[in-house]
Design a protein around this motif. Structure first.
Motif, short mmCIF file in Angstrom:
data_model
loop_
_atom_site.label_atom_id
_atom_site.label_comp_id
_atom_site.label_asym_id
_atom_site.label_seq_id
_atom_site.Cartn_x
_atom_site.Cartn_y
_atom_site.Cartn_z
N PHE B 49 0.83 -1.26 0.09
CA PHE B 49 -0.22 0.04 0.05
C PHE B 49 0.84 1.24 0.11
CE2 PHE B 49 -3.08 -3.04 1.54
CZ PHE B 49 -4.11 -2.80 0.58
N SER B 50 1.90 1.20 0.80
CA SER B 50 2.83 2.48 0.63
C SER B 50 3.44 2.56 -0.52
CB SER B 50 3.60 2.18 1.85
OG SER B 50 4.89 1.49 1.50
N GLU B 51 3.93 1.78 -1.28
CA GLU B 51 4.41 1.93 -2.70
C GLU B 51 3.32 2.37 -3.42
OE1 GLU B 51 7.26 1.61 -4.34
OE2 GLU B 51 8.34 1.60 -2.54
N ALA B 52 2.30 1.59 -3.53
CA ALA B 52 1.04 2.04 -4.28
C ALA B 52 0.47 3.62 -4.28
CB ALA B 52 0.04 1.17 -4.14
N LEU B 53 0.61 4.06 -2.98
CA LEU B 53 0.17 5.57 -2.63
C LEU B 53 1.50 6.55 -2.63
CD1 LEU B 53 -2.40 4.58 -0.06
CD2 LEU B 53 -2.93 5.52 -2.42
N LYS B 54 2.74 5.97 -2.73
CA LYS B 54 3.78 6.87 -2.56
C LYS B 54 4.01 7.95 -3.54
CE LYS B 54 8.78 5.59 -2.46
NZ LYS B 54 9.57 4.67 -3.03
N LYS B 55 3.33 8.06 -4.71
CA LYS B 55 3.33 9.19 -5.74
C LYS B 55 2.12 9.81 -5.58
CE LYS B 55 7.27 7.79 -8.26
NZ LYS B 55 7.74 7.10 -9.24
N GLY B 56 1.16 9.65 -4.58
CA GLY B 56 -0.01 10.39 -4.57
C GLY B 56 -1.17 9.57 -4.78
N VAL B 57 -2.33 10.03 -4.50
CA VAL B 57 -3.60 9.25 -4.75
C VAL B 57 -4.00 9.54 -6.19
CG1 VAL B 57 -6.19 9.08 -4.13
CG2 VAL B 57 -4.37 9.99 -2.34
N GLN B 58 -3.79 10.47 -6.69
CA GLN B 58 -4.21 10.52 -8.19
C GLN B 58 -3.54 9.40 -9.07
OE1 GLN B 58 -3.16 14.89 -9.14
NE2 GLN B 58 -5.57 15.01 -9.61
N LEU B 59 -2.20 9.30 -9.05
CA LEU B 59 -1.27 8.49 -9.74
C LEU B 59 -1.82 7.03 -9.47
CD1 LEU B 59 2.30 9.59 -10.04
CD2 LEU B 59 0.76 8.67 -11.81
N ASN B 251 7.92 -5.71 -14.49
CA ASN B 251 8.98 -6.00 -15.03
C ASN B 251 9.49 -4.62 -16.04
OD1 ASN B 251 9.23 -8.62 -14.46
ND2 ASN B 251 8.15 -9.36 -15.96
N GLU B 252 8.44 -3.98 -16.19
CA GLU B 252 8.60 -2.61 -16.83
C GLU B 252 9.05 -1.46 -16.05
OE1 GLU B 252 5.17 -2.15 -18.85
OE2 GLU B 252 5.49 -3.31 -20.53
N TYR B 253 9.33 -1.57 -14.70
CA TYR B 253 9.90 -0.68 -14.02
C TYR B 253 8.89 0.17 -13.28
CZ TYR B 253 14.43 -3.14 -14.78
OH TYR B 253 15.26 -4.02 -14.85
N ASN B 254 7.63 0.02 -13.83
CA ASN B 254 6.45 0.79 -13.56
C ASN B 254 6.14 0.46 -12.04
OD1 ASN B 254 4.41 2.55 -13.54
ND2 ASN B 254 3.68 1.99 -15.39
N PHE B 255 6.55 0.76 -11.15
CA PHE B 255 6.37 0.32 -9.74
C PHE B 255 5.24 0.71 -8.94
CE2 PHE B 255 11.48 -0.32 -9.53
CZ PHE B 255 11.21 -1.56 -9.79
N THR B 256 4.91 2.06 -9.48
CA THR B 256 3.95 2.64 -8.80
C THR B 256 2.40 1.98 -9.22
OG1 THR B 256 5.09 4.64 -8.58
CG2 THR B 256 2.75 4.73 -8.22
#
Lengths: 361, 286
Positions: B49-59, B251-256
């Motif tokens: 969850f922290s990784e998912a929300l790291k760059k903000g709720v919008q993203l 795999n595409e380094y699109n972590f968020t």
């Protein structure tokens, strides 16, 4: 509804559960199927209900062949040993079940169902439990609800599988009387299975004694108790002393043609005990005394042969006898030794029963 | 009398000492278990969850409504919507047969039911490829009739059904065995037909166990990776389920985005656990 069972047999894999059973149950009769476990009595009951198929033979209801009819078509009421109440339904819903599952055209209205259920609950004296669940009831109450539920569909035959087997002694006694009363009131042909001879003797009009899948004797409680057809019936219907070999020929001196290996039987209460010899009787030593309510049981050892017998006295005769303690010597009279010509298991046909009165001189 | 009191006194103090030891041991065991659970289960879950929300709720939400992610979510829901009911119906039938009847080959049937648990999901997927793939046994026949199973939705559904089959059956067999057949027989003697017996007696008795099995089956159906990965072909927007989509994004380094989509599965897991404990609580009450 009268039931005829004609030469019915059934085996489970290779084990024969019921063998060539013939039985005639007249309308309104109250029948006990009595026998030890594994004698085929429950299988026979389940075959009457249609819960078990037959390997051979026929079952007739009022003279009509019902052998291949489904359980539903037979319209029997069945009460299971462990009640089998629907645990997720209230008592009301349990009793109403048989009426509610009827096809719409002959299903009673909601009001009629409600009246009928309350009427049945009054009959089993449990109207106040109508909204409870089975798990909130005692064993005896559950059994009565199971009966009410079976009666709701107005069966013409009521079948009960060890109805009181799982109850404690006091409740069992009450329910026996109560079931008899209900039978008298409704007069439905009733068949119940039991391994308890007392229960069978107390309740039934007719007792069918079964052993190893076969019928040993059919008769009134009176007949099977006092005129047992064979040694099995005799020993199953009460406590019994066996007298064999030398001991037997000595006690029955008048009988000269006794074959070797013949067994004589006498019930514990038929042994008469005296403190002084009157010419009859043999010398026995008291090994153990224990009183059970109104009766006193004594373990006796015959002085000369060391054979063990059990005697049963009422508390009155015990008092008449006077003080007796362990190790005392008494004179025992064997007045009603019963000898059967064939040994149990060799034949299931009714046998002439021979009675001897022992005479000692 | 005196000696009796003395021994009694002695006994209670001994019990006290023992219970103090017991309580130390108890808390030590609980502590170790908690530490382990925290380290290996709670921390990773929080990390998702922290990784998912790291760059903000919008993203976060953008990653979820992106067409390919949306397609993966839909496919996962469709797969579960087909696989779970099928496994529920056949699960009830199989459990009923096994629990309430005696027949030859019963143990063999039980073994068959366990195969999906015993076999690696990758092998399960491969089996379907070998059967329905273009080089497979039924390949030419399928190609002739223009039916596509492998690298298409039917393959994904089949693989999911295979992998999740045991959940409902395994849950129901012990419950049904425990309840025996008395109530059903009673219903029949009271004049009920087969359907009435099933819907009024059998089903109400197993409903909580059944729900439990269905929830577990659903969780696995939505989260299955291995078997589905083999048969799917990873075609974006067409044959990607949520777990496969997460892998691609990662795999595409699109972590968020990867963690955002993964958080859906984590939420599903949490919801499953909540419903599961509610059902357990209900079952115990009955």
């Amino acid at each position: 509804m009268g039931i005829s069972i004609c030469d019915v047999s059934k085996a489970f894999s290779s084990f024969p559960a019921v063998k060539n059973v013939e039985l005639e149950i007249p309308t309104g009769d109250f029948v006990a199927l009595l026998g030890p476990s594994g004698s085929g009595k429950t299988t026979l009951l389940r075959m009457i209900a249609g819960l078990e198929s037959l390997d051979s033979g026929k079952i007739l209801f009022n003279g009509l062949d019902y052998t291949n009819k489904t359980v539903k078509e037979r319209k029997v009421g069945f009460v299971f040993q462990h009640y089998a109440l629907f645990r997720h339904m209230t008592i009301f819903e349990n009793v109403a079940f048989g009426l509610k599952v009827r096809p719409r055209r002959n299903r009673p209205s909601k009001r009629e169902i409600k009246e009928k259920v309350h009427e049945l609950l009054r009959l089993v004296q449990l109207e106040h439990l109508v909204d409870r669940y089975p798990s909130q009831l005692s064993g005896g109450q559950r059994q009565r609800i199971a009966l009410a539920r079976a009666l709701a569909v107005e069966p013409e035959v009521l079948l009960l599988d060890e109805p009181f087997g799982a109850l404690d002694a006091k409740v069992r006694q009450e329910l026996r009387h109560w079931l008899r009363e209900i039978h008298q009131k409704l007069n439905i042909t009733t068949v119940f299975v039991t391994h308890d001879q007392e229960e069978a003797l107390e309740m039934a009009d007719t007792i069918v004694v079964m052993n190893k899948g076969m019928v040993e004797q059919i008769g009134s409680p009176e007949e099977v108790y006092h005129h047992p057809a064979n040694a099995f019936v005799y020993s199953f219907l009460g406590r019994v002393n066996e007298i064999t070999g030398k001991a037997l020929s000595e006690t029955t001196l008048r009988v000269t043609d006794l074959e070797k290996g013949t067994v004589g039987y006498i019930r514990p209460h038929e042994i008469v005990l005296k403190k002084t010899s009157e010419g009859l009787g043999m010398l026995v030593e008291v090994v153990h005394i224990h009183s059970v309510g109104s009766t006193v049981r004594m373990q006796l050892k015959r002085r000369d042969t060391d054979d063990l017998y059990e005697a049963e006295l009422t508390i009155e005769t015990y008092k008449e006898l006077g003080a007796v303690s362990k190790g005392d010597l008494l004179h025992a009279e064997f007045n009603n030794i019963v000898v059967f010509e064939n040994e149990p298991g060799t034949s299931h046909s009714l046998q002439e029963q021979t009675k001897f009165t022992a005479a000692f001189n | 009398m005196v000696s009796r009191e003395v021994t009694l006194h002695f006994d209670t103090s001994a019990v006290k000492v023992a219970s103090r030891f017991d309580s130390i041991r108890k808390w030590l065991l609980i502590g170790v278990a908690l530490l382990f659970l925290g380290l290996f289960i709670l921390v990773p879950l929080l990390a998702v969850f922290s990784e998912a929300l790291k760059k903000g709720v919008q993203l976060y939400f953008a990653a979820l409504i992106e067409p390919n992610a949306w397609a993966a979510i839909k496919l996962t829901l469709v797969t579960a919507a087909v696989a779970v009911p099928i496994n529920t119906i056949f699960g009830v039938i199989a459990a009923w047969a096994i629990a309430k009847f005696n027949f030859e080959g019963k143990n063999f049937m039980l073994t068959l039911i366990d195969i999906p648990f015993a076999v690696s999901p990758v092998i399960a997927g491969l089996v379907f490829v070998l059967l329905f793939g273009s080089q497979g046994m039924l390949g030419p026949f399928l190609a002739e009739h223009n039916i596509k199973i492998i690298f298409a939705v039917p393959g994904i559904v089949l693989a999911t059904i295979f992998v999740t089959f045991p959940f409902v059956v395994r849950e129901l067999i012990p419950i049904m065995q425990d309840q025996g057949t008395d109530e059903e027989q009673a219903a029949i003697t009271l004049g009920a037909n087969g359907w009435q017996t099933f819907f009024r007696v059998t089903l109400p008795n197993i409903k909580w166990g059944l729900l439990y099995g269905v929830i577990l089956c659903n969780a696995r159906a939505m989260g299955e990776f291995g078997a589905v990965s083999v048969v799917s072909g990873h075609i974006r927007g067409l044959t990607n389920t949520i777990p496969l989509h997460v892998e691609i994004l990662y795999n595409e380094y699109n972590f968020t985005a990867a963690f955002a989509v993964a958080s859906l599965l984590a939420l599903l897991a949490l919801a499953t656990l909540v419903i599961k404990s509610m059902v357990e609580w209900k079952t115990q009450k009955h």
